[in-house]
Write a protein that holds these residues in place. Sequence first.
Motif, PDB file in Angstrom:
ATOM      1  N   GLY A 115     -71.754 -27.369 -41.633  1.00  0.00           N
ATOM      2  CA  GLY A 115     -73.179 -27.803 -41.407  1.00  0.00           C
ATOM      3  C   GLY A 115     -73.180 -28.600 -40.238  1.00  0.00           C
ATOM      4  N   LYS A 116     -72.095 -29.379 -39.748  1.00  0.00           N
ATOM      5  CA  LYS A 116     -72.225 -30.195 -38.652  1.00  0.00           C
ATOM      6  C   LYS A 116     -71.842 -29.481 -37.313  1.00  0.00           C
ATOM      7  CE  LYS A 116     -71.332 -34.399 -41.138  1.00  0.00           C
ATOM      8  NZ  LYS A 116     -70.556 -35.897 -41.198  1.00  0.00           N
ATOM      9  N   THR A 117     -72.174 -30.172 -36.328  1.00  0.00           N
ATOM     10  CA  THR A 117     -71.581 -29.369 -35.068  1.00  0.00           C
ATOM     11  C   THR A 117     -70.239 -29.500 -34.725  1.00  0.00           C
ATOM     12  OG1 THR A 117     -72.498 -31.188 -33.607  1.00  0.00           O
ATOM     13  CG2 THR A 117     -74.048 -29.610 -34.283  1.00  0.00           C
ATOM     14  N   TYR A 118     -69.695 -28.677 -33.937  1.00  0.00           N
ATOM     15  CA  TYR A 118     -68.195 -28.570 -33.549  1.00  0.00           C
ATOM     16  C   TYR A 118     -68.320 -29.822 -32.394  1.00  0.00           C
ATOM     17  CZ  TYR A 118     -63.661 -27.296 -32.393  1.00  0.00           C
ATOM     18  OH  TYR A 118     -62.348 -26.996 -32.145  1.00  0.00           O
ATOM     19  N   LEU A 119     -69.148 -30.202 -31.765  1.00  0.00           N
ATOM     20  CA  LEU A 119     -69.190 -31.011 -30.811  1.00  0.00           C
ATOM     21  C   LEU A 119     -69.136 -32.502 -31.380  1.00  0.00           C
ATOM     22  CD1 LEU A 119     -71.760 -29.557 -28.317  1.00  0.00           C
ATOM     23  CD2 LEU A 119     -69.065 -29.776 -28.005  1.00  0.00           C
ATOM     24  N   SER A 120     -69.597 -32.906 -32.549  1.00  0.00           N
ATOM     25  CA  SER A 120     -69.337 -33.986 -33.281  1.00  0.00           C
ATOM     26  C   SER A 120     -68.147 -34.013 -33.633  1.00  0.00           C
ATOM     27  CB  SER A 120     -70.516 -34.081 -34.338  1.00  0.00           C
ATOM     28  OG  SER A 120     -70.302 -33.398 -35.297  1.00  0.00           O
ATOM     29  N   TYR A 121     -67.462 -33.113 -33.904  1.00  0.00           N
ATOM     30  CA  TYR A 121     -65.901 -33.265 -34.489  1.00  0.00           C
ATOM     31  C   TYR A 121     -64.864 -33.381 -33.403  1.00  0.00           C
ATOM     32  CZ  TYR A 121     -61.754 -30.426 -35.824  1.00  0.00           C
ATOM     33  OH  TYR A 121     -60.351 -30.123 -35.903  1.00  0.00           O
ATOM     34  N   VAL A 122     -65.300 -33.101 -32.267  1.00  0.00           N
ATOM     35  CA  VAL A 122     -64.264 -33.245 -31.093  1.00  0.00           C
ATOM     36  C   VAL A 122     -64.398 -34.485 -30.527  1.00  0.00           C
ATOM     37  CG1 VAL A 122     -63.725 -31.300 -30.941  1.00  0.00           C
ATOM     38  CG2 VAL A 122     -65.401 -32.002 -29.463  1.00  0.00           C
ATOM     39  N   SER A 123     -63.201 -35.053 -29.959  1.00  0.00           N
ATOM     40  CA  SER A 123     -63.347 -36.414 -29.148  1.00  0.00           C
ATOM     41  C   SER A 123     -63.663 -36.355 -27.678  1.00  0.00           C
ATOM     42  CB  SER A 123     -62.045 -37.325 -29.278  1.00  0.00           C
ATOM     43  OG  SER A 123     -61.115 -36.477 -28.783  1.00  0.00           O
ATOM     44  N   ASN A 124     -63.704 -35.322 -27.071  1.00  0.00           N
ATOM     45  CA  ASN A 124     -64.317 -35.033 -25.788  1.00  0.00           C
ATOM     46  C   ASN A 124     -65.121 -33.848 -25.631  1.00  0.00           C
ATOM     47  OD1 ASN A 124     -62.147 -33.212 -26.572  1.00  0.00           O
ATOM     48  ND2 ASN A 124     -60.974 -33.178 -24.808  1.00  0.00           N
ATOM     49  N   PRO A 125     -66.276 -34.038 -26.211  1.00  0.00           N
ATOM     50  CA  PRO A 125     -67.264 -32.876 -26.063  1.00  0.00           C
ATOM     51  C   PRO A 125     -67.662 -32.457 -24.667  1.00  0.00           C
ATOM     52  CG  PRO A 125     -68.346 -35.067 -26.752  1.00  0.00           C
ATOM     53  CD  PRO A 125     -67.001 -35.474 -26.803  1.00  0.00           C
ATOM     54  N   GLU A 126     -67.598 -33.305 -23.680  1.00  0.00           N
ATOM     55  CA  GLU A 126     -67.927 -32.747 -22.507  1.00  0.00           C
ATOM     56  C   GLU A 126     -67.155 -31.762 -22.036  1.00  0.00           C
ATOM     57  OE1 GLU A 126     -65.014 -36.282 -22.370  1.00  0.00           O
ATOM     58  OE2 GLU A 126     -67.027 -35.770 -23.355  1.00  0.00           O
TER      59      GLU A 126
END
Length: 538
Positions: free
Chosen positions: A228-239
């Motif tokens: 349910g959480k976004t993958y971008l909140s899981y990674v350390s370099n979303p940009e």
Amino acid sequence: MDHQVTSYDFNLLQSVFTSASEGIIIVNREGQIVLANKSAENLFGYESEELEGETLEVLIPSRYRAHHPQHREGFFQAPKSRKMASGLDLTALRKDGTELPVEISLSSFYSNDEMYTAAFIVDVTLRKQHELNIKENEARLKEYSEKLEQKVKERTQELEFLNLGLQSQVQERKVAEATLVEAQKLYTAIAENFPNGLISVLDMDFRFVFVNGSEFNRRGLDRADLIGKTYLSYVSNPEDVEPFLHEIASGKELSIEVTLADQTYQLHGAPLRDDEDAVFQLLIVEENITAQKKAQDEVQQNLAKEKELNELKSRFVSMASHEFRTPLSTILSSVSLIGKYPDDAREKRQKHILRIKSAIANLTNILNDFLSIGRLEEGKVDPTFETVDLTALIHETREEIEPSLKGGQELVCECKEGIEIWSDPRLLKNVFLNLLSNASKYSDENQQVMVACVDRGSYLDMTIQDFGNGIPKAEQSNIFTRFFRAGNVTNIQGTGLGLYIVKNYLTMLGGEISFKSEEDKGTSFFLKLPKHAKDTSH
């Protein structure tokens, strides 16, 4: 007295030759081995002096011997220091008939009007094996990546087929539910057995729909915290990852490298499509490639170090050949002329005796530089601290170098008496000898060399100034690099090691060195010495 000095010099040269870790073989123009050091005898499996008198071809595999004399004669016709057969794999023959891969550098010189060639030989068996291991590892890694990519494609096709089946049987609830259960089992089975990574399914808002894999336990993750959480909140370099996800959502298959929790991962992404060929989910496969990246980095670092060592070795051979040849030629010519003078030509003989002493002093300085840098590189220089009368040490150094000053040169010391510091007098004296002798060597006759000291309380400021050649501005950044010599002093004898050694010694003593120079106007070196030095040799 002169004979004793010459013997001492010969012993130093012989010590350098016999203790060298590389194999060194001296060959005359007829291809006959006239001298081989212990390393060369051990390398080829011969007893002491057993190689001397043999032809060089005894060390060459039989398939190459027929053409070797012609190549050897060609080198003697146009000798120059170089690597032998650059770019090719060379092999040599041991006494027991086995072959070994080698690297050979050649350098020619004259002795008693006869030309000789020195071959510097290095056994590269371990390096060759290392290169072979790298190639095999790269091949295995490529094969594994290709298999993994194919497996991902196959599983993606299975998942797409399964999703199409679910939508085509939407009216048959029981069949749809059973198919959904099977799909979850398939996801789980694939993910749990996927080595060194995670497999995730995301919706079009990049939220986790499914995630599993062997990396869960290693990284301490909890599936319930991710669904349910976004993958971008899981990674350390979303940009970096967000553009990658948008590309997958647009229908492309891509791979990128990212860093997650101090580990390096290869992300493989593929779109999942419905029965109308529209992308409705994203499949993301994370593969932990930290070990492979570390191995690749280590290989690159080792190759870079080996390249640097080979370059330094080549520069050393070239420089040593030139710097040793000049004083040796002076000694040989002077000895020859002394023998021709009658007994009453004392002044003429004395002139050549002074030339011989000067040449021997130059050779001694060169060997001292080589020995100093060797001890530095091996970490064998251990400072010994004691109370040092700095002014007395400067005067002592001045007295030692005054006989070698050029005509009319004068060393002027502006340091008050009684300055004491806690340091290593041996290393300090080496620093002063290097800087003062350089100031004299690179200055003309009738010029002054100035030494000044200023007590700053906890440390001393020292300045050593000359009014000589100066250092070209474009080359000043390299002045403390080993073997470096400025372009405007290549006609003056030197090894290019002195300032490198000075900087290292001062660092060990907790000191600093800087300089200011202008070409044709002179150079000033500025030393900052602590009153109470601490051992920083480690």
